[in-house]
Design a protein around this motif. Structure first.
Motif, short mmCIF file in Angstrom:
data_model
loop_
_atom_site.label_atom_id
_atom_site.label_comp_id
_atom_site.label_asym_id
_atom_site.label_seq_id
_atom_site.Cartn_x
_atom_site.Cartn_y
_atom_site.Cartn_z
N GLU A 1 13.99 -57.07 -15.44
CA GLU A 1 13.59 -55.69 -14.61
C GLU A 1 12.40 -55.28 -15.32
OE1 GLU A 1 16.72 -53.02 -14.20
OE2 GLU A 1 17.76 -54.29 -13.11
N ILE A 2 12.03 -55.39 -16.63
CA ILE A 2 11.05 -54.28 -17.04
C ILE A 2 9.99 -55.14 -18.31
CG2 ILE A 2 12.17 -52.31 -16.72
CD1 ILE A 2 12.84 -52.25 -19.83
N ALA A 3 10.67 -56.43 -18.68
CA ALA A 3 9.70 -57.12 -19.89
C ALA A 3 8.68 -57.85 -19.10
CB ALA A 3 11.02 -57.78 -20.46
N GLU A 4 7.91 -58.21 -19.82
CA GLU A 4 6.53 -59.11 -19.39
C GLU A 4 7.00 -60.42 -19.34
OE1 GLU A 4 2.89 -58.39 -21.56
OE2 GLU A 4 3.25 -56.25 -21.75
N PRO A 5 6.81 -61.30 -18.56
CA PRO A 5 7.08 -62.52 -18.50
C PRO A 5 6.94 -63.50 -20.01
CG PRO A 5 5.90 -62.27 -16.66
CD PRO A 5 5.66 -60.87 -17.81
N GLY A 6 7.84 -63.93 -20.31
CA GLY A 6 7.79 -64.74 -21.69
C GLY A 6 8.16 -64.24 -22.89
N LYS A 7 8.44 -62.40 -22.85
CA LYS A 7 8.71 -61.64 -24.02
C LYS A 7 10.23 -61.25 -23.42
CE LYS A 7 3.96 -59.96 -24.91
NZ LYS A 7 3.43 -58.80 -25.22
N LYS A 8 10.78 -60.94 -24.78
CA LYS A 8 12.23 -60.56 -24.73
C LYS A 8 12.34 -59.37 -25.64
CE LYS A 8 14.51 -64.98 -24.52
NZ LYS A 8 15.70 -65.88 -25.07
N ILE A 9 13.07 -58.31 -25.02
CA ILE A 9 13.25 -56.98 -25.59
C ILE A 9 14.51 -57.20 -26.71
CG2 ILE A 9 14.00 -54.58 -25.13
CD1 ILE A 9 13.18 -54.87 -22.35
N LYS A 10 13.78 -56.39 -27.82
CA LYS A 10 14.53 -56.50 -29.01
C LYS A 10 15.40 -55.23 -29.05
CE LYS A 10 14.59 -56.83 -34.00
NZ LYS A 10 13.60 -57.01 -35.30
N ASN A 11 14.61 -54.01 -28.88
CA ASN A 11 15.56 -52.86 -28.97
C ASN A 11 14.83 -51.76 -28.08
OD1 ASN A 11 13.59 -52.30 -30.60
ND2 ASN A 11 14.77 -50.98 -32.23
N ILE A 12 15.69 -50.81 -27.55
CA ILE A 12 15.08 -49.74 -26.75
C ILE A 12 15.52 -48.19 -27.21
CG2 ILE A 12 15.16 -48.65 -24.37
CD1 ILE A 12 15.80 -51.39 -23.34
N VAL A 13 14.60 -47.68 -27.34
CA VAL A 13 14.93 -45.95 -28.05
C VAL A 13 14.48 -45.31 -26.74
CG1 VAL A 13 14.43 -44.61 -29.80
CG2 VAL A 13 14.38 -46.83 -30.13
N ILE A 14 15.48 -44.16 -26.60
CA ILE A 14 15.43 -43.16 -25.60
C ILE A 14 15.26 -41.87 -26.26
CG2 ILE A 14 16.52 -42.10 -23.62
CD1 ILE A 14 17.98 -44.81 -23.09
N PHE A 15 14.28 -40.99 -26.13
CA PHE A 15 14.01 -39.98 -26.76
C PHE A 15 14.36 -38.71 -25.65
CE2 PHE A 15 11.71 -42.79 -28.94
CZ PHE A 15 11.79 -42.42 -30.53
N TYR A 16 15.14 -37.70 -26.09
CA TYR A 16 15.40 -36.76 -25.23
C TYR A 16 14.75 -35.52 -25.51
CZ TYR A 16 19.46 -39.48 -23.84
OH TYR A 16 20.27 -40.68 -23.21
#
Length: 119
Positions: A94-109
């Motif tokens: 849904e959101i990663a650039e083609p050919g790249k994998k997401i390692k982690n996501i940080v959500i700041f409140y």
């Protein structure tokens, strides 16, 4: 007005969480040792300055939780941060650039807390 007995119990919880003695806690937040003793014994009520020193020095302590018991302590649970899981396939598609994998996501409140999701 805050309930002094409930506040004292929450203050004791903070001191125990960080494994401070009353003296080392007083030194950490920058207040006189007698102030801690008087508050814990119920002799004195905490001042705004005292509360702000705690929440400034110990950022995992939420002021709403400390005063009213609303919210949680600590602000960011270390176990929640380490154990949080994400669905990398769904997120990558849904959101990663083609050919790249997401390692982690940080959500700041807005309240200064955050959540970290790791693959």
């Amino acid at each position: 007005m805050i309930n002094s007995a409930d506040f004292t119990n929450r203050l004791k919880e903070v001191i125990e969480y960080y494994q401070f003695s009353a003296s080392s806690f007083a030194d950490k937040v920058g207040v006189q040792r007698s102030s801690i003793s008087h508050i814990l014994s119920g002799r004195n009520k905490p001042s705004l300055d005292f509360i702000l020193k705690i929440t400034t020095e110990l950022q995992e302590v939420d002021i709403n939780w400390l005063l009213k018991g609303k919210g949680s302590f600590p602000k960011v649970s270390v176990s929640k941060q380490k154990n949080a899981q994400m669905n990398p396939t769904l997120i990558n598609s849904e959101i990663a650039e083609p050919g790249k994998k997401i390692k982690n996501i940080v959500i700041f409140y807005e309240d200064g807390t955050f959540e970290e999701y790791q693959k």
